[in-house]
Design a protein around this motif. Structure first.
Motif, PDB file in Angstrom:
ATOM      1  N   ARG A   1      43.823  55.233  52.040  1.00 28.34           N
ATOM      2  CA  ARG A   1      42.778  54.370  52.196  1.00 28.34           C
ATOM      3  C   ARG A   1      42.971  53.300  51.168  1.00 28.34           C
ATOM      4  N   ILE A   2      42.571  51.972  51.521  1.00 29.10           N
ATOM      5  CA  ILE A   2      42.691  50.762  50.569  1.00 29.10           C
ATOM      6  C   ILE A   2      41.457  50.971  49.474  1.00 29.10           C
ATOM      7  N   VAL A   3      41.669  50.679  48.081  1.00 19.89           N
ATOM      8  CA  VAL A   3      40.456  50.666  47.331  1.00 19.89           C
ATOM      9  C   VAL A   3      40.446  49.337  46.620  1.00 19.89           C
ATOM     10  N   GLU A   4      39.247  49.024  46.631  1.00 18.73           N
ATOM     11  CA  GLU A   4      38.922  47.686  46.118  1.00 18.73           C
ATOM     12  C   GLU A   4      37.978  47.802  44.601  1.00 18.73           C
ATOM     13  N   ILE A   5      38.320  47.155  43.965  1.00 20.96           N
ATOM     14  CA  ILE A   5      37.250  47.056  42.641  1.00 20.96           C
ATOM     15  C   ILE A   5      37.044  45.662  42.184  1.00 20.96           C
ATOM     16  N   ASP A   6      35.641  45.371  42.359  1.00 24.28           N
ATOM     17  CA  ASP A   6      35.202  44.216  41.890  1.00 24.28           C
ATOM     18  C   ASP A   6      35.572  43.297  42.962  1.00 24.28           C
ATOM     19  N   GLY A   7      35.805  43.744  44.495  1.00 20.75           N
ATOM     20  CA  GLY A   7      36.271  42.479  45.338  1.00 20.75           C
ATOM     21  C   GLY A   7      37.695  42.488  45.418  1.00 20.75           C
ATOM     22  N   ALA A   8      38.620  43.091  44.598  1.00 21.88           N
ATOM     23  CA  ALA A   8      40.278  42.662  44.561  1.00 21.88           C
ATOM     24  C   ALA A   8      40.668  43.982  44.938  1.00 21.88           C
ATOM     25  N   VAL A   9      41.706  44.145  45.881  1.00 22.56           N
ATOM     26  CA  VAL A   9      42.580  45.224  46.415  1.00 22.56           C
ATOM     27  C   VAL A   9      43.247  45.687  44.847  1.00 22.56           C
ATOM     28  N   ILE A  10      43.094  46.906  44.654  1.00 25.13           N
ATOM     29  CA  ILE A  10      43.817  47.377  43.582  1.00 25.13           C
ATOM     30  C   ILE A  10      44.862  48.368  43.950  1.00 25.13           C
ATOM     31  N   GLY A  11      44.838  48.905  45.307  1.00 22.95           N
ATOM     32  CA  GLY A  11      46.062  49.846  45.538  1.00 22.95           C
ATOM     33  C   GLY A  11      45.339  50.866  46.830  1.00 22.95           C
ATOM     34  N   GLU A  12      46.111  51.747  46.929  1.00 15.54           N
ATOM     35  CA  GLU A  12      45.726  52.762  47.891  1.00 15.54           C
ATOM     36  C   GLU A  12      45.554  54.066  47.193  1.00 15.54           C
ATOM     37  N   ALA A  13      44.585  54.902  47.956  1.00 18.80           N
ATOM     38  CA  ALA A  13      44.272  56.079  47.525  1.00 18.80           C
ATOM     39  C   ALA A  13      44.646  57.331  48.656  1.00 18.80           C
TER      40      ALA A  13
END
Length: 78
Positions: A27-39
């Motif tokens: 699953r793609i993870v976004e923090i503060d609207g920016a893609v930070i990586g996958e989980a």
């Protein structure tokens, strides 16, 4: 009049998008609207949040984490 016309709407800092096919699925993870990586697991989400200084005390709280296409236990395509 000192009040604003619309109420303040806050969004959670963490968004976990739907499961993507792969080996293993992720699953793609976004923090503060920016893609930070996958989980690839719930633990990966917690590690990413900690790396950005975001405490996650209740991952089921929609004010903390927004889960798209499933919840914290959804890690395989439907």
């Amino acid at each position: 009049m000192t009040e604003i016309a619309s109420p303040h709407i806050s969004y959670p800092r963490i968004t976990v998008l739907g499961v993507q096919p792969g080996d293993p699925p992720f699953r793609i993870v976004e923090i503060d609207g920016a893609v930070i990586g996958e989980a690839k697991s719930f633990t990966d989400v917690l590690v990413a949040a900690a790396a950005y200084g975001i405490p996650v005390h209740d991952a089921d709280d929609p004010a903390v984490v927004r889960w798209v296409g499933g919840d914290k236990l959804t890690w395989h395509p439907r």
